[in-house]
Write a protein that holds these residues in place. Structure first.
Motif, PDB file in Angstrom:
ATOM      1  N   ALA A   1      68.239  91.224 144.970  1.00  0.00           N
ATOM      2  CA  ALA A   1      67.323  92.319 145.295  1.00  0.00           C
ATOM      3  C   ALA A   1      66.484  92.707 144.091  1.00  0.00           C
ATOM      4  O   ALA A   1      65.448  93.352 144.225  1.00  0.00           O
ATOM      5  N   GLY A   2      66.927  92.342 142.893  1.00  0.00           N
ATOM      6  CA  GLY A   2      66.158  92.656 141.690  1.00  0.00           C
ATOM      7  C   GLY A   2      66.654  91.817 140.545  1.00  0.00           C
ATOM      8  O   GLY A   2      67.810  91.388 140.532  1.00  0.00           O
ATOM      9  N   LEU A   3      65.789  91.536 139.593  1.00  0.00           N
ATOM     10  CA  LEU A   3      66.181  90.727 138.443  1.00  0.00           C
ATOM     11  C   LEU A   3      66.064  91.553 137.162  1.00  0.00           C
ATOM     12  O   LEU A   3      64.998  92.077 136.856  1.00  0.00           O
ATOM     13  N   ALA A   4      67.177  91.669 136.436  1.00  0.00           N
ATOM     14  CA  ALA A   4      67.136  92.330 135.122  1.00  0.00           C
ATOM     15  C   ALA A   4      66.965  91.251 134.061  1.00  0.00           C
ATOM     16  O   ALA A   4      67.329  90.100 134.280  1.00  0.00           O
ATOM     17  N   GLN A   5      66.402  91.639 132.917  1.00  0.00           N
ATOM     18  CA  GLN A   5      66.109  90.654 131.862  1.00  0.00           C
ATOM     19  C   GLN A   5      67.209  90.520 130.827  1.00  0.00           C
ATOM     20  O   GLN A   5      67.129  89.690 129.961  1.00  0.00           O
ATOM     21  N   PHE A   6      68.212  91.344 130.874  1.00  0.00           N
ATOM     22  CA  PHE A   6      69.290  91.441 129.900  1.00  0.00           C
ATOM     23  C   PHE A   6      69.025  92.676 129.049  1.00  0.00           C
ATOM     24  O   PHE A   6      67.891  93.004 128.746  1.00  0.00           O
ATOM     25  N   TYR A   7      70.134  93.332 128.676  1.00  0.00           N
ATOM     26  CA  TYR A   7      70.031  94.630 128.024  1.00  0.00           C
ATOM     27  C   TYR A   7      69.127  94.606 126.794  1.00  0.00           C
ATOM     28  O   TYR A   7      68.301  95.479 126.593  1.00  0.00           O
ATOM     29  N   ASP A   8      69.268  93.579 125.935  1.00  0.00           N
ATOM     30  CA  ASP A   8      68.499  93.609 124.683  1.00  0.00           C
ATOM     31  C   ASP A   8      67.047  93.193 124.882  1.00  0.00           C
ATOM     32  O   ASP A   8      66.281  93.156 123.921  1.00  0.00           O
ATOM     33  N   ARG A   9      66.659  92.832 126.119  1.00  0.00           N
ATOM     34  CA  ARG A   9      65.234  92.615 126.378  1.00  0.00           C
ATOM     35  C   ARG A   9      64.655  93.751 127.205  1.00  0.00           C
ATOM     36  O   ARG A   9      63.475  94.062 127.102  1.00  0.00           O
ATOM     37  N   ASP A  10      65.507  94.361 128.060  1.00  0.00           N
ATOM     38  CA  ASP A  10      65.013  95.474 128.871  1.00  0.00           C
ATOM     39  C   ASP A  10      64.854  96.734 128.029  1.00  0.00           C
ATOM     40  O   ASP A  10      63.916  97.502 128.214  1.00  0.00           O
ATOM     41  N   ALA A  11      65.797  96.954 127.127  1.00  0.00           N
ATOM     42  CA  ALA A  11      65.706  98.139 126.259  1.00  0.00           C
ATOM     43  C   ALA A  11      64.958  97.757 124.982  1.00  0.00           C
ATOM     44  O   ALA A  11      65.018  96.614 124.563  1.00  0.00           O
ATOM     45  N   PRO A  12      64.257  98.705 124.363  1.00  0.00           N
ATOM     46  CA  PRO A  12      63.598  98.402 123.085  1.00  0.00           C
ATOM     47  C   PRO A  12      64.641  97.971 122.054  1.00  0.00           C
ATOM     48  O   PRO A  12      65.795  98.388 122.113  1.00  0.00           O
ATOM     49  N   ALA A  13      64.214  97.135 121.105  1.00  0.00           N
ATOM     50  CA  ALA A  13      65.170  96.520 120.181  1.00  0.00           C
ATOM     51  C   ALA A  13      66.018  97.554 119.434  1.00  0.00           C
ATOM     52  O   ALA A  13      67.222  97.352 119.237  1.00  0.00           O
ATOM     53  N   ALA A  14      65.413  98.660 119.019  1.00  0.00           N
ATOM     54  CA  ALA A  14      66.162  99.657 118.249  1.00  0.00           C
ATOM     55  C   ALA A  14      67.265 100.285 119.096  1.00  0.00           C
ATOM     56  O   ALA A  14      68.375 100.532 118.630  1.00  0.00           O
ATOM     57  N   MET A  15      66.948 100.539 120.384  1.00  0.00           N
ATOM     58  CA  MET A  15      67.948 101.087 121.298  1.00  0.00           C
ATOM     59  C   MET A  15      69.038 100.055 121.567  1.00  0.00           C
ATOM     60  O   MET A  15      70.233 100.360 121.555  1.00  0.00           O
ATOM     61  N   ALA A  16      68.612  98.807 121.796  1.00  0.00           N
ATOM     62  CA  ALA A  16      69.559  97.758 122.161  1.00  0.00           C
ATOM     63  C   ALA A  16      70.588  97.550 121.064  1.00  0.00           C
ATOM     64  O   ALA A  16      71.789  97.418 121.324  1.00  0.00           O
ATOM     65  N   LYS A  17      70.132  97.540 119.818  1.00  0.00           N
ATOM     66  CA  LYS A  17      71.033  97.324 118.686  1.00  0.00           C
ATOM     67  C   LYS A  17      72.135  98.388 118.683  1.00  0.00           C
ATOM     68  O   LYS A  17      73.313  98.094 118.597  1.00  0.00           O
TER      69      LYS A  17
END
Lengths: 413, 395
Positions: free
Chosen positions: A365-381
């Motif tokens: 129903a939807g495709l996510a890109q993976f947490y460290d690509r969906d969230a900005p790099a600073a947030m993901a880290k």
């Protein structure tokens, strides 16, 4: 003076060339994968493009993936190639916002393949209502498991959360650690988080979280972490995961000490290198947690972009529409064992993981890109560090979530 | 020229012709430079990036700059002021080139990064080379005060400084131990010195493997006492331990100590070699005199040997402090600051926030760098003051 001299030599050379053949033009491409199979597929595609466009003088560069993450900044600002690889989703955000990528919405509208066969992936290539790149490959995520262990214990692929937890109980009884994982480089933990959140709250909530619209201390996100705590308790992960890379974590899986691995399809080759046979391993979709929720999946894509400072834009667009075509996408992804984003492209039907992956992603129903690509790099880290900390000691949950809220408030300003 | 040679009173006179020509060239170069590069101050502080650096004007500008410097030299040397004060001015002219580069590559970047620390910036310039950040005042410092990772890094920096000092006494002990004439002593000395020759990255890797709880040296030793080998469900051999071997680099309470221990290995070797050379220079007269007065063992070491090793001790402390602050490479190879940032030090945290993995918080990273700079300033000032005092004494 020297510059003028060069210029005059160049113009003479150009004049000579023009008299002998049609005007030759350049195309410079920068790619970022030196792994043998990836490199071979890229080289083959470039060769095919050269053959189809003999009048274009193609320069094909290739470099290390991690180094590319740093060097792309300089490439986009100073010394632009005409086509460059990068990641879609939020990862392209800073470059799009700084005006360093070219808007190619017109290509998406006019190109035959792009306008009709890329609907599933189009949203991830879109920012501010415009399209910025062309994906050449993507792959599914899910649970890879040891089929022989499952058979020996009389288990079957779990469809629901309770079935998964039940399976884990049986495995622990038999002395098998249910899940392997290596969180030294953090991102593997994000895969587990993404799936738990997608299955607990669904695609929209997950998207809002990575877009900074929902706080980490929100009750819905807390529910995700509550499920994770149950998973840590009943489906334990290998205890030394914080010192292992994702490749290290394959060792207990291959040895039969651990039975499942939440991973992307790129890992299949490594299982086989570790000595596992095709019939010993299999794949299932991460089981349903909240009943009736539309099933969304992780499907990180790799894409080509045109830098805003590219000199040969027409040729670059020609290359992008060449890459988007069904034949090229089919060939390319057959040789690297991944999935073509072009829905009309052929896939390798002999590879059971590819067949299952196609089935998984085409019905999602939807495709996510993976947490460290969906969230900005600073947030993901910061987020991934928080996930690792929570996995090592679930009692730190409140501290972790409050810290993530603080970072979120700063990063999304 | 002839008149200056023959008439002694004109020796210090300005050679007008030369000065005028040099002055005109200098002025022309400066005017041309100011036409070509606008916004010199902005460029210097990085708020605009000249994206045309590679184009021909770059070489023209370099040429003009060199021309201006050369003209300035000629101008100065032809002035009567210079001729009168040659001895005082000449050293500064030799120094000036070095000072210019020191300014460009050390002093200006310090102020650049201090000025970035008041901004929010992701490290990008837009298509026109315009800086994309925004001014946020003291916000980064406010965030820093609320950031648990910052305090963890600060504490780890302190741990590094304190525990790394162990290298000095241990190095002294090994040096005293090796300072004897036995057959083959040179081989033993080289073996002890060996770890200092290896690159820090290699030391980091060796220790990472040794610490690994699955296959490391440590877990091998552990398994002699606490583990047994069993057959798992698939019929493969597997190891079951109780208690589990410690996961040193994967545990927040142990990771930093683990890295410091790895860092001590080459540092001890370094201190040892410093003391060995120091011991070579000890005057045997004083040892003999001490012996006649009945000094032995500890007393001899404390009152006769150590005072003579004072310069070696000073250098050993200085290089150890520097080594502790340079812990960046060990951390980068062994844990990347993990698990969850618990083995960060300020230098690595700064890198991580600004440059690492595209996180791109350049403003925040600069704020961390500024704090680190202030801390180091204390040490540097002490060091310079100490050197200055020594100079005074020497006079």
């Amino acid at each position: 003076m020297k510059c003028k001299l060069n210029f005059s030599i160049a113009s003479i050379a150009a004049a000579v060339l023009m008299s002998t053949s049609a005007m030759a033009s350049d195309l410079i491409i920068t790619f970022d994968d030196l792994n043998p199979d990836k490199k071979a597929a890229y080289d083959a595609a470039v060769e095919a493009f050269k053959k189809a466009n003999p009048d274009i003088n193609v320069t094909a560069n290739n470099g290390d993936r991690e180094a590319h993450k740093g060097s792309i900044r300089n490439a986009l600002q100073n010394d632009s190639p005409d086509v460059i690889t990068w990641y879609p989703g939020n990862r392209m955000g800073p470059f799009v916002d700084a005006g360093l990528f070219m808007d190619i919405s017109d290509l998406w509208a006019s190109d035959e393949s792009l306008s009709s066969n890329f609907n599933a992936i189009k949203p991830t290539m879109t920012r501010d209502g415009k399209q910025w790149g062309v994906p050449y490959s993507y792959y599914q995520w899910g649970v890879y498991y040891r089929k022989d262990i499952y058979d020996k214990l009389g288990l079957s692929e779990p469809k629901t959360w309770d079935e998964l937890l039940g399976n884990c109980d049986v495995m622990k009884e038999a002395g098998v650690t249910p899940f392997t994982i290596g969180t030294k480089f953090l991102w593997t933990a994000a895969g587990v988080f993404d799936y738990l959140n997608l299955r607990t709250n669904g695609y929209d909530v997950h998207n809002d979280l990575t877009a900074g619209k929902i706080k980490y201390t929100d009750d819905r996100i807390r529910a995700t972490f509550a499920n994770w705590e149950v998973m840590l308790d009943r489906c334990s992960f290998v205890s030394t995961h914080a010192t292992m890379s994702w490749q290290d974590a394959i060792a207990p899986f291959a040895n039969g000490d651990a039975a499942m691995y939440v991973m992307g399809n790129f890992s299949v080759g490594q299982y086989k290198d570790a000595g596992l046979k095709d019939e010993q391993i299999d794949f299932f979709q991460f089981p349903e947690i909240t009943a009736g929720l539309p099933r969304a999946e992780e499907a990180p894509a790799d894409a080509f972009f045109i830098p805003a400072k590219a000199k040969n834009v027409e040729n670059a667009k020609k290359f992008l529409s060449f890459v988007a075509s069904a034949e090229v996408q089919g060939e390319w992804n057959k040789s690297i064992g991944q999935l073509p984003p072009n829905a009309a492209a052929e896939i390798n039907t002999e590879d059971k993981f590819i067949v299952e992956g196609m089935e998984t992603l085409s019905t999602a129903a939807g495709l996510a890109q993976f947490y460290d690509r969906d969230a900005p790099a600073a947030m993901a880290k910061e987020g991934m560090q928080g996930f690792q900390r929570f996995m090592l000691d679930p009692s730190t949950l409140d501290e972790v979530l409050e810290n993530l809220d603080k970072v979120q408030a700063e990063v999304y300003k | 020229m002839i008149s200056t040679a023959t008439v002694p009173t004109d020796r210090f006179a300005t050679s007008t012709g030369r000065a005028i020509i040099a002055g005109v060239i200098l002025a022309l170069c400066l005017v041309a430079l100011s036409f070509i590069s606008t916004n010199l101050v902005q460029e210097l502080f990085g708020y605009s990036q000249n994206i045309k650096a590679r184009e021909p004007t770059f070489f023209i500008r370099m040429g003009l700059l060199i021309g201006a410097i050369a003209a300035a030299f000629v101008l100065i040397t032809s002035l009567s002021y210079y001729k009168r004060n040659k001895v005082a001015v000449a050293p500064w002219m030799f120094l000036s080139i070095g000072l210019v580069f020191f300014m460009i590559y050390v002093i200006v970047p310090i102020f650049q990064s201090i000025s970035y620390s008041f901004t929010r910036w992701n490290g990008l310039y837009d298509i026109n080379g315009i800086w994309t950040g925004e001014w946020v005042g003291l916000n980064n410092y406010k965030l820093l005060l609320n950031d648990p990772n910052f305090y963890t890094s600060l504490w780890n920096n302190l741990l590094w400084l304190l525990l790394f000092m162990l290298a000095v006494p241990i190095g002294l002990f090994i040096a005293l131990f090796l300072n004897q004439t036995v057959r083959g002593i040179r081989i033993y000395k080289s073996l002890f010195f060996f770890p200092f020759v290896i690159s820090q990255v290699v030391v980091g890797l060796i220790f990472t493997w040794a610490y690994n709880p699955e296959f490391g040296l440590l877990s091998e030793v552990w398994s002699w006492f606490f583990c047994e080998t069993k057959t798992n469900i698939m019929g493969n051999l597997t190891r079951v331990c109780s208690p589990e071997p410690p996961s040193i680099l994967g545990d927040e309470t142990m990771a930093t100590y683990g890295i410091i221990a790895a860092g001590l290995w080459p540092q001890i070797a370094y201190c040892m070699i410093l003391y060995l050379t120091g011991l070579n220079n000890i005057s045997s007269d004083q040892i003999e005199a001490g012996r006649l007065d009945g000094a032995k063992g500890w007393k001899m070491l404390r009152h006769v040997v150590l005072p003579q090793l004072k310069p070696a001790t000073f250098i050993a402390i200085v290089v150890t402090v520097i080594g502790a602050l340079r812990s960046f490479d060990m951390i980068a190879t062994m844990t990347q600051g993990g698990p969850y940032g618990s083995s960060n030090v300020l230098a690595y945290y700064m890198y991580d926030q600004a440059v690492g993995e595209g996180v791109g918080r350049y403003g925040y990273g600069s704020a961390i760098a500024t704090v680190l700079f202030l801390i180091m300033l204390v040490y540097i000032s002490y060091f310079l003051w100490r050197m200055y005092q020594d100079e005074l004494e020497a006079r």
